[in-house]
Design an enzyme around this catalytic site. Structure first.
Site, PDB file in Angstrom:
ATOM      1  N   CYS A 336      13.277  46.454 -20.975  1.00 43.73           N
ATOM      2  CA  CYS A 336      12.136  46.148 -21.870  1.00 43.73           C
ATOM      3  C   CYS A 336      12.665  46.607 -23.263  1.00 43.73           C
ATOM      4  CB  CYS A 336      10.632  45.967 -21.428  1.00 43.73           C
ATOM      5  SG  CYS A 336       9.828  46.706 -20.769  1.00 43.73           S
ATOM      6  N   ARG A 365      15.425  55.138 -11.234  1.00 43.35           N
ATOM      7  CA  ARG A 365      13.622  54.979 -11.182  1.00 43.35           C
ATOM      8  C   ARG A 365      13.917  56.303  -9.978  1.00 43.35           C
ATOM      9  NH1 ARG A 365      10.674  49.752 -10.994  1.00 43.35           N
ATOM     10  NH2 ARG A 365      11.508  49.211 -13.410  1.00 43.35           N
ATOM     11  N   GLN A 383      18.643  45.067 -13.071  1.00 42.00           N
ATOM     12  CA  GLN A 383      17.774  44.105 -12.556  1.00 42.00           C
ATOM     13  C   GLN A 383      17.840  42.724 -12.754  1.00 42.00           C
ATOM     14  OE1 GLN A 383      14.953  45.947 -14.524  1.00 42.00           O
ATOM     15  NE2 GLN A 383      13.232  45.757 -13.281  1.00 42.00           N
ATOM     16  N   ASP A 385      16.949  40.943 -15.334  1.00 39.77           N
ATOM     17  CA  ASP A 385      15.578  40.899 -16.459  1.00 39.77           C
ATOM     18  C   ASP A 385      15.963  39.896 -17.100  1.00 39.77           C
ATOM     19  OD1 ASP A 385      13.402  41.951 -17.176  1.00 39.77           O
ATOM     20  OD2 ASP A 385      14.244  43.800 -17.951  1.00 39.77           O
ATOM     21  N   HIS A 387      14.240  39.576 -21.271  1.00 40.10           N
ATOM     22  CA  HIS A 387      12.377  38.967 -21.826  1.00 40.10           C
ATOM     23  C   HIS A 387      11.976  37.813 -22.725  1.00 40.10           C
ATOM     24  CE1 HIS A 387      12.826  43.131 -20.173  1.00 40.10           C
ATOM     25  NE2 HIS A 387      11.168  43.477 -20.199  1.00 40.10           N
ATOM     26  N   LYS A 467       0.841  40.321 -14.184  1.00 36.53           N
ATOM     27  CA  LYS A 467       1.423  39.406 -13.115  1.00 36.53           C
ATOM     28  C   LYS A 467       1.708  38.348 -12.326  1.00 36.53           C
ATOM     29  CE  LYS A 467       2.730  43.770 -10.592  1.00 36.53           C
ATOM     30  NZ  LYS A 467       3.895  44.927 -10.809  1.00 36.53           N
ATOM     31  N   HIS A 513       7.921  39.043 -19.237  1.00 40.33           N
ATOM     32  CA  HIS A 513       8.841  40.301 -18.528  1.00 40.33           C
ATOM     33  C   HIS A 513       9.259  39.468 -17.531  1.00 40.33           C
ATOM     34  CE1 HIS A 513       7.805  43.845 -20.537  1.00 40.33           C
ATOM     35  NE2 HIS A 513       7.440  43.577 -21.032  1.00 40.33           N
TER      36      HIS A 513
END
Length: 647
Positions: A336, A365, A383, A385, A387, A467, A513
RNA sequence: GCCGACAUAGCUCAGGGGUAGAGCAACUGAUUCGUAAUCAGUAGGUCCUCGGUUCAAUUCCGAGUGUCGGCACCA
């Protein structure tokens, strides 16, 4: 003078207080034998409970759904008595029923091992054989505390101390053994039956808090009868066979090794699967109005400091140093902040919103060692991912669109149902309460608009916003969060994102997100288990094996394979000097969806004999027919839809 | 990270204080075969790593790493 209403609507009147046992007996000896407990005005209680006022009751027998929970709970009590009689000095704590079974947490200096199980189970059978009645007693709070303290049961004493003052303290006796318990229970230990089995020992923190001492937990399973137990145990064995770690090895999809714990070596076939999923998601997102970007792996810590991640997640970030650089770089744990950098690059207008920025972002991570699990929980992952930068009043619409996209994607991957959880503000969070009110409100409203039904997951939101979690279940019954949608008013502020509104003012966008699969690694792990390795044609890493019967047919086998490859299929030729039976067996065990058998007959007639995984039938087609048919069948579902607009 | 178990051939596993064994896979040869295992032969090991005990350790002890089952964690 209670009047008792039964489920059939009939009413029985009694002269004074009666117990459920007496009511059942008054109806008939069969019911008196079968009734284990009752629902008193909808509340599950002991059969021995005295009824003083008018009430509606429903008797619970062994076949009722409520019985299973009671059997399991009672088995836990029996386990606790057995353990305390075999291992004096062991303290009891809690022992609830859970899905498929029960557990009991014990405090003992020496942990239990599975070798202790036969002795414990034998003692449990003795206790069940004695069939001592469960007797409910209401105790005075202080007496109960004193009672457990003298016995050295400090965990039980602590439990009572922490119960709200209004709570009635009830104790249950089974013979000489007595325990604090809310109940209800069945009539006696004999009602537990014999269909139970102790399964595993595990450590568990007292009250689920890692600052507390660790207890020894014994897990077990319990069922109505042996048949149910056997069926469950067999189901466990089958689940083991479809474990993605096992299939990953057997099908040669990937491996993980010590030098890169938590990271995946994708083998050619696994990567083929991965790419099929990636291409599919990319097409879906392109079609849904997303733009795709790629952002750096290594980013200066100052950006993570600004975003707030450094403060909260520093110890879970991989940090990189080089000799002549003063900077501290971190491998990105998420995408992000990088996406905000792209958003901030140049001036944005309200006309560009909603701006949906996607990335197949590789993240790292440092997950705690104990959390690693196959490819489902790893330290290096990618991911799907994105946004969505939008205005507050676009949140609902974007949420609805996203949920639609996600549902459609899940359906295409064969998941017809999934659970949605709404995770609201955690204790540790960024942003003030007004901002959180706004974010949670917006998300709730968006769910209502999109018709999303969810269960609440209190306090589990991200530190910057509430979320939605989209949860799928793996073969072993573990739930995994895959998709997510998070409303974020905080990061745009911290990273100073802005756009020019229609009145020329500078405004903060909201960030949503969102991820559909979550991480490819986790999703593919679940997908492997979902299909037990038997993928639909569009996902199968090897879609077709052409197996020759005799050496003479090999040139034709190669020709067939080439023809299918030219139509985009992934094909392997098996020209080994093996019998066709052996070839069929091996490729079937590898879960290859289609085997094309070619011998002299096929070579002469320019045909193929197709055999589908799981079937014995063969279908002889001309090569041309087979090419058209399988090329169509191998199309990903979204392409099939776009090719046939009526569907 | 915490509690516990485990780590032997590519895979599944046996074994045990005196430097290891099976089945499958692999390789070689024979066989050319019609829908879930053709036959024969050959080769294959730092017994996870480091330290300790011992005349001798893969085996016993300790530490580490990893995996597995839970718990805790999961931006």
């Amino acid at each position: 003078m209670p009047a008792i209403t039964l489920p059939d609507g009939s009413v029985r009147r009694f002269d004074g207080p009666v117990t459920g046992t007496e009511v059942a007996a008054s109806i008939g000896p069969g019911l008196a034998r079968a009734a284990l407990a009752m629902k008193l005005d909808g509340q599950l209680v002991d059969l021995s409970r005295s009824i003083e006022d008018d009430a509606a009751i429903v008797f619970v027998t062994r076949k009722d759904p409520d019985a299973l929970g009671m059997i399991r709970h009672d088995t836990a009590h029996v386990l606790a008595e057995a353990v305390q009689s075999l291992y004096p000095g062991t303290q009891v704590t809690i022992g609830p029923s859970i899905e498929n079974g029960f557990y009991y947490d014990f405090a003992r200096n020496e942990p239990f091992t599975p070798e202790d199980f036969p002795a414990i189970e034998a003692r449990m059978r003795e206790i069940i054989g004695r069939n001592a009645a469960f007797e409910r007693e209401v105790w005075d709070r202080d007496e109960a505390i004193a009672f457990f303290e003298t016995k050295g049961e400090r965990y039980k004493a602590e439990l009572i101390r922490d119960l709200p003052g209004t709570e009635t303290i009830t104790m249950y006796k089974q013979g000489d053994w007595i325990d604090l318990c809310r109940g209800p229970h069945m009539r006696g230990t004999g009602d537990v039956g014999t269909a139970f089995k102790l399964q595993k020992v595990a450590g568990a923190y007292w009250r689920g808090d890692h600052r507390n001492p660790m207890l020894t937990r014994i897990y077990g399973t319990a069922w109505r009868d042996q048949k149910e137990l056997d069926a469950y145990l067999q189901q466990l064995e089958e689940a083991e066979r479809r474990d993605h770690r096992r299939l990953g090895r057997e099908m040669d999809l990937f491996h993980i090794q010590e030098e890169a714990a938590g990271s995946i070596f994708w083998h050619p076939k696994g990567w083929k699967l991965y790419r099929a999923a990636e291409s599919y998601v990319r097409r879906r997102q392109d079609a849904a109005g997303y733009v795709e970007v790629k952002t750096p792996q290594l980013v200066d810590r100052v950006l993570w400091e600004r975003s707030g991640h450094w403060d909260k997640y520093r110890e879970h970030m991989f940090v990189a140093h080089v000799e002549d650089e003063k900077r501290t770089l971190a491998l990105k744990p998420m995408n992000c902040p990088c996406h905000v950098q792209i958003f901030n690059h140049g001036l944005r207008s309200y006309r560009e919103l909603p701006l949906r920025m996607a990335e197949f972002g590789a993240c790292h991570r440092y997950e705690p060692s104990g959390a690693l699990h196959g490819i489902m929980r790893v330290r290096g992952f990618t991911q799907d991912d994105a946004h969505i930068f939008c205005t507050p009043d676009q949140i609902a619409d974007e949420t609805a669109k996203f949920v639609d996209l996600l549902s459609s994607v899940y359906r295409d991957f064969g998941f017809d149902s999934f659970r949605v959880k709404f995770a609201d503000r955690p204790d540790e969070r960024a942003g003030d309460d007004a901002t959180w009110d706004r974010a949670e409100g917006a998300l709730r409203e968006a769910c209502a608009m999109a018709g999303v039904e969810y269960e609440l997951n209190p306090g589990e939101g991200a530190f910057y916003g509430p979320k939605l979690e989209f949860v799928l279940r793996d073969a072993i019954g573990r739930d995994w969060q895959c998709g997510t949608l998070q409303v974020d008013f905080v990061l745009p502020d911290r990273l100073d994102a802005s756009y020019i509104a229609d009145d020329s003012s500078r405004q903060r966008p909201v960030m949503l997100h969102r991820a559909i699969l979550g991480s490819f690694e986790r999703f593919l792990g679940i997908l492997i288990e979902q299909y037990a390795g038997r993928f639909p044609l569009w996902l199968a890493p090897v879609q077709l094996v052409v197996a020759s019967i005799v050496t003479d047919a090999e040139p034709y086998a190669e020709e067939v394979a080439e023809a299918f490859r030219a139509r985009g299929l992934s094909v392997v030729v098996d020209g080994r000097n093996e019998k066709i039976n052996a070839k069929i067996r091996e490729h079937s065990l590898q879960h290859v969806p289609i085997i094309a058998v070619v011998g002299r007959k096929e070579a002469e007639g320019r045909t193929v004999a197709l055999r589908r995984l799981g079937g014995q039938a063969q279908e002889v087609l001309s090569l041309a027919e087979a090419l058209d048919g399988l090329a169509l069948e191998a199309m990903p579902p979204d392409i099939v839809r776009s090719a046939t607009p009526n569907r």
